[in-house]
Design an enzyme around this catalytic site. Structure first.
Site, PDB file in Angstrom:
ATOM      1  CG  HIS A   1      -0.389   0.255   2.522  1.00 50.30           C
ATOM      2  ND1 HIS A   1      -0.113  -0.742   3.440  1.00 50.30           N
ATOM      3  CD2 HIS A   1      -0.025   1.405   3.138  1.00 50.30           C
ATOM      4  CE1 HIS A   1       0.370  -0.216   4.541  1.00 50.30           C
ATOM      5  NE2 HIS A   1       0.436   1.088   4.384  1.00 50.30           N
TER       6      HIS A   1
ATOM      7  CG  ASP B   1      -0.112  -4.107   2.688  1.00 48.36           C
ATOM      8  OD1 ASP B   1       0.194  -3.520   1.635  1.00 48.36           O
ATOM      9  OD2 ASP B   1      -0.303  -3.499   3.776  1.00 48.36           O
TER      10      ASP B   1
ATOM     11  N   GLY C   1       3.476   6.474   8.219  1.00 52.37           N
ATOM     12  CA  GLY C   1       4.821   6.610   7.671  1.00 52.37           C
ATOM     13  C   GLY C   1       5.737   5.488   8.104  1.00 52.37           C
ATOM     14  CG  ASN C   2       6.667   4.012  12.042  1.00 51.31           C
ATOM     15  OD1 ASN C   2       6.133   4.818  12.792  1.00 51.31           O
ATOM     16  ND2 ASN C   2       7.969   3.775  12.048  1.00 51.31           N
ATOM     17  CB  SER C   3       3.119   1.653   6.276  1.00 54.12           C
ATOM     18  OG  SER C   3       1.965   1.798   7.051  1.00 54.12           O
TER      19      SER C   3
ATOM     20  N   GLY D   1      -8.851 -25.592  -4.685  1.00 50.85           N
ATOM     21  CA  GLY D   1     -10.006 -25.485  -5.561  1.00 50.85           C
ATOM     22  C   GLY D   1     -11.297 -25.885  -4.881  1.00 50.85           C
ATOM     23  CB  VAL D   2     -12.533 -26.619  -1.766  1.00 51.26           C
ATOM     24  CG1 VAL D   2     -12.247 -28.020  -2.261  1.00 51.26           C
ATOM     25  CG2 VAL D   2     -11.409 -26.134  -0.850  1.00 51.26           C
ATOM     26  CD  GLN D   3     -16.243 -20.473  -3.298  1.00 48.89           C
ATOM     27  OE1 GLN D   3     -16.351 -20.069  -2.154  1.00 48.89           O
ATOM     28  NE2 GLN D   3     -15.936 -19.689  -4.313  1.00 48.89           N
ATOM     29  CB  ILE D   4     -13.980 -23.982   2.665  1.00 47.40           C
ATOM     30  CG1 ILE D   4     -12.989 -22.806   2.558  1.00 47.40           C
ATOM     31  CG2 ILE D   4     -13.434 -25.209   1.962  1.00 47.40           C
ATOM     32  CD1 ILE D   4     -11.628 -23.088   3.143  1.00 47.40           C
TER      33      ILE D   4
END
Length: 446
Positions: free
Chosen positions: A84, A114, A186-188, A244-247
């Site tokens: 970010h 991120d 600003g530390n990010s 490849g699964v919806q859980i």
């Protein structure tokens, strides 16, 4: 308690850098004070256009600058920071502690985790720091943060590890270190060091009602970040394992219905055709309780352990099917990246009631694990005073018992409720496989 951190800071500071990114954006025009359709609205737009060159109605642009931190991990100039900090940047500049500035090349980014990897170049070797093990760090251990808060540069703070495994945004890879070391804007992207001088975390976020430090900050664990950064260096992006699964998680009611002793595991809603899971023999309704011998507490835990394993790796799944335990062998595939999805149309985003709402598309469904049969407006951001009620990743499916399909539908429904003189709206939310009714105060008109 150590007498001083001075020797450690003197050793580490040269490898910590300030990062400045510049992005060109379209200037947002002033909001018309007149209602849509008003005859005065055209006069307002004409007035705004007079301020543009030659009365042009072409959109104006402006430069946005973002400040952050980073650290060098290689003598040849590899720099780690948060995604970010540099996302959508046209220019990225890295400044070292001695004031030298370098134009940075973006090697790759990982929006889901991120993280980002940059490269700067010089005829001489750069000072750098080593990765440490976040898994060996204990709650109560001393840590140091060095970074660029509020653009000040070279600021050092100390504290302890307050907790492990914090989840703050509902993302699939949330697993943060919490620290009370002073972290501010600003530390990010900056490093969190142990007292051996190794990086055990990457400072990423703070929790604060004021925007300043209140002693609650979060860092990406080094054990997680190190794997992602290595993949970005090799491939230009993070390659994550995929079943490849919806859980969905197994709650207490589901466990009771299935006759299970514990509400644990990941319940398979559906299996993607021709996926590693289908080839391994996974079926709808299976409950995955172990992965490579490691217990799966819930659906989020399964996503993390599969993703971290990597691509084309052999693994063993332990499932419950009809009350029986079965072991299946699987070879992981590569988790599809949001940017590779066929459905990449930019969704409409709306601000409403202290929430940033987006229409759903294929990318967002995958990122937030929203099933295809759930429609509504996805919550992307939530104001601090609403976070006890609504979370990032929730999907608003009804407003006052009326179904909504888009973020615009939500705004229209709220406007109707306000017109009726009501002071609250009843939202129905989808969250992690369950639905909830949540009342939300409307507040005053904008």
């Amino acid at each position: 308690m150590p007498e001083s951190f001075a020797d450690l800071v003197e050793k580490l500071s040269p490898a910590v850098v300030n990062i400045s990114s510049v992005q060109t954006v379209e200037a947002r025009s002033s909001r018309s004070p007149f209602p849509p359709g008003s005859p005065f609205e055209d006069f307002f737009e004409e007035f705004l256009n007079r301020g543009q060159p030659n009365g042009s109605d072409e959109p104006q642009t402006r430069k946005l600058q973002s400040l952050g931190s980073g650290f060098i991990i290689d003598a040849k100039g590899l720099v780690v920071t948060n995604n970010h900090v540099i996302e959508s940047a046209d220019e990225v500049t890295v400044r070292t502690v001695d004031g030298e500035e370098y134009e940075a090349e973006v090697i790759g980014r990982d929006a889901e985790g991120d993280l980002a990897l940059l490269r700067i170049q010089s005829d001489e070797d750069f000072p750098f720091v080593q990765w440490g093990s976040s898994g060996k760090a204990r709650v109560g251990d001393w840590v140091l943060s060095i970074g660029n808060p509020f653009g000040l540069g070279g600021s050092v703070t100390a504290g302890i590890i307050s907790a492990h495994h914090r989840q703050i945004s509902g993302g699939p890879f949330d697993d943060f270190i919490q620290t009370d070391a002073s972290i501010n804007r600003g530390n990010s992207g900056g490093p969190l060091f142990d007292l051996d001088g190794n990086v055990i975390g990457i400072n990423t976020a703070i929790f604060s009602p004021t925007g300043g430090n209140v002693g609650i900050a979060f860092a990406i664990p080094s054990d997680q970040a190190r794997k992602v950064i290595a993949q970005i260096e090799e491939f230009g992006y993070a390659r994550r394992g995929y079943l490849g699964v919806q859980i969905q998680p197994v709650d207490r009611m589901t466990a009771d219905a299935l006759g299970l002793d514990d509400a644990k595991g990941a319940l398979v809603n559906s299996v993607t055709p021709d996926s590693p899971a289908e080839k391994a023999g996974v079926e709808d309704g299976d409950i995955i309780i172990e992965f490579n011998g490691e217990k799966v507490e819930d659906s989020a835990a399964l996503v993390k352990v599969v993703s971290s394993l990597g691509v084309e790796e052999k693994a063993t799944l332990t499932i419950l099917r009809g009350g029986d335990r079965k072991k299946l062998s699987v070879v992981t595939g590569e988790r599809p990246r949001p940017e590779d999805s066929e459905d990449t149309a930019q969704p409409s985003v709306t601000e409403e009631l202290g929430m940033e709402l987006s229409d759903l598309n294929g990318v967002l469904r995958q990122q937030f694990n929203v099933p295809d049969d759930v429609n509504g407006a996805l919550v992307l951001q939530v104001a601090p005073d609403l976070r006890q009620r609504v979370a990032r990743g929730d999907v608003i499916v009804e407003v006052n018992r009326k179904p909504v399909e888009t973020s615009g539908d939500v705004s229209a429904a709220i406007a109707d409720i306000r017109a009726e003189g009501r002071s609250a709206a009843l939202l129905r939310l989808y969250r992690n496989g369950d639905f909830y009714f949540i009342p939300i105060p409307l507040g005053g008109d904008e």
